[in-house]
Scaffold this active site. Sequence first.
Site: not given
Length: 457
Positions: A136, A138-139, A141-142, A156, A256
Amino acid sequence: MKNRTSAMQMKNSEGPYTDISNQLNKTKSILQQFKVVAKKIAGIFSIFIPKRKRETLSGVEAHGSGSRNASHASHASGSSFGFSTRSKSRSSSLVKLSDSFSSLNSTTGEVGLFNLSIEDIRRSTKDFSPEYIIGEGGFGTVYKGQLRDGSVVAIKRAKTKTDQYNNRLTAEFKSEIIALSKIEHLNLVRAYGYIEQRDERIIVVEYVSNGTLREHLDGTRGDGLELAVRLDIAIDVAHAITYLHTYTDPPIIHRDIKASNILLTDKLRAKVADFGFARLVPVDQSATHISTQIKGTAGYLDPEYLMTYQLTDKSDVYSFGVLLVELVTGRHPLEPNKGVKERLTTRWAMHKLKEGNPVIAMDLKLRRTPASVMAIEEMLKLSEQCLLSVRQSRPSMKKCAEKLWEIRKRFRDEQARVSCPSSAHHHSEGLLERDAGKNCKQSLGIGGRDERPFMSA
Ligand SMILES: Nc1ncnc2c1ncn2[C@@H]1O[C@H](COP(=O)(O)OP(=O)(O)OP(=O)(O)O)[C@@H](O)[C@H]1O
């Protein structure tokens, strides 16, 4: 992982009063740039995915310029940008990209990667079943999914309209796609494509099997990382960022870099992930920075970027300096539960370095040997350079990689010198000196790993 600095969203330093014609010109040039990128994607992805695999995935010839067919024609009329659609009925269910990008739809026919629809994604994750969730961020759920040809991918899925859809997310999604589409390097997570359909936005990327660097440093995964492995990881990351800064056109600033964005393979080689915050550097090569909203993760942010909102490749160098400190100490950049002097890990570690006591900052899980103490001291000295407040004084990522090579070489030589029997001894046993050194290094686990040329892509 979740400590993104949303509270630090700040106003673009260009201010809200830019005149309208400037805005229109900017929009035009962004659209033009995006068109160029869209065309390039076809080429790039045809490199990502071997022809045989593309054919397996699509069931038809890949959508190259000479292979227009019925399904190809169908998605030119309205399909997801990244993936071509399998049939007219599928493509008719797809929505256009958002208005600002709708002019790109005319080019999507050129961009077919392989046939993959939202239905395929749903099937491969049992309709986004929780058992397929691997993370999980910021973008969103993976998920881990397996495509029809058996290949395993990471899916993603952006947070949807119903929960957190907003412009920032859309911008982040597009930013990630543009950046990903340009990437081709062993130490960067490969992109396979994306689907945008109604409020669903999905990116499919290479699945990297062995978790994040952060998990390994925390000891929640794996058996701990030896210093030799940590040095290799630092070099892999330095190569990846050097590639982004130097060998992509236009250059890309990651924005990042952090331990939870470094994924590890089974052989413990690093792949840099998550380009959600990546920002393309302006085409104007004379420009030295871009003004932007503050984004990144607390603890890794370049203080000069925080003060000026101006992003340069040296902001990544700063974050890389923080990452080096994490590799040496094993600690998180912010340690709120520690005593006041130790809460900001970089400050604490730099203090120990200045006191002449860098070994105090060394991860307790690491073995203390003359070689390892020398290496961590050198690593901390390099991070000190990366963390300099005046960004011009920080080294480039390429310099960092070169310095780390030197450190690794000295570390290996020192380990071999201390631990390996003398060459004379081997001569007496009839071993060649070269072979003796090799055998000895192998027994120490040095040099047996996958060695790569500097900028291997
Ligand atoms: N390509 C991948 N292969 C395997 N696992 C992945 C992959 N990408 C992400 N993950 C897993 O999903 C988690 C969330 O990843 P994601 O990139 O969405 O967020 P993040 O970078 O960790 O956090 P944030 O986006 O908030 O910075 C990762 O920590 C990792 O465990």
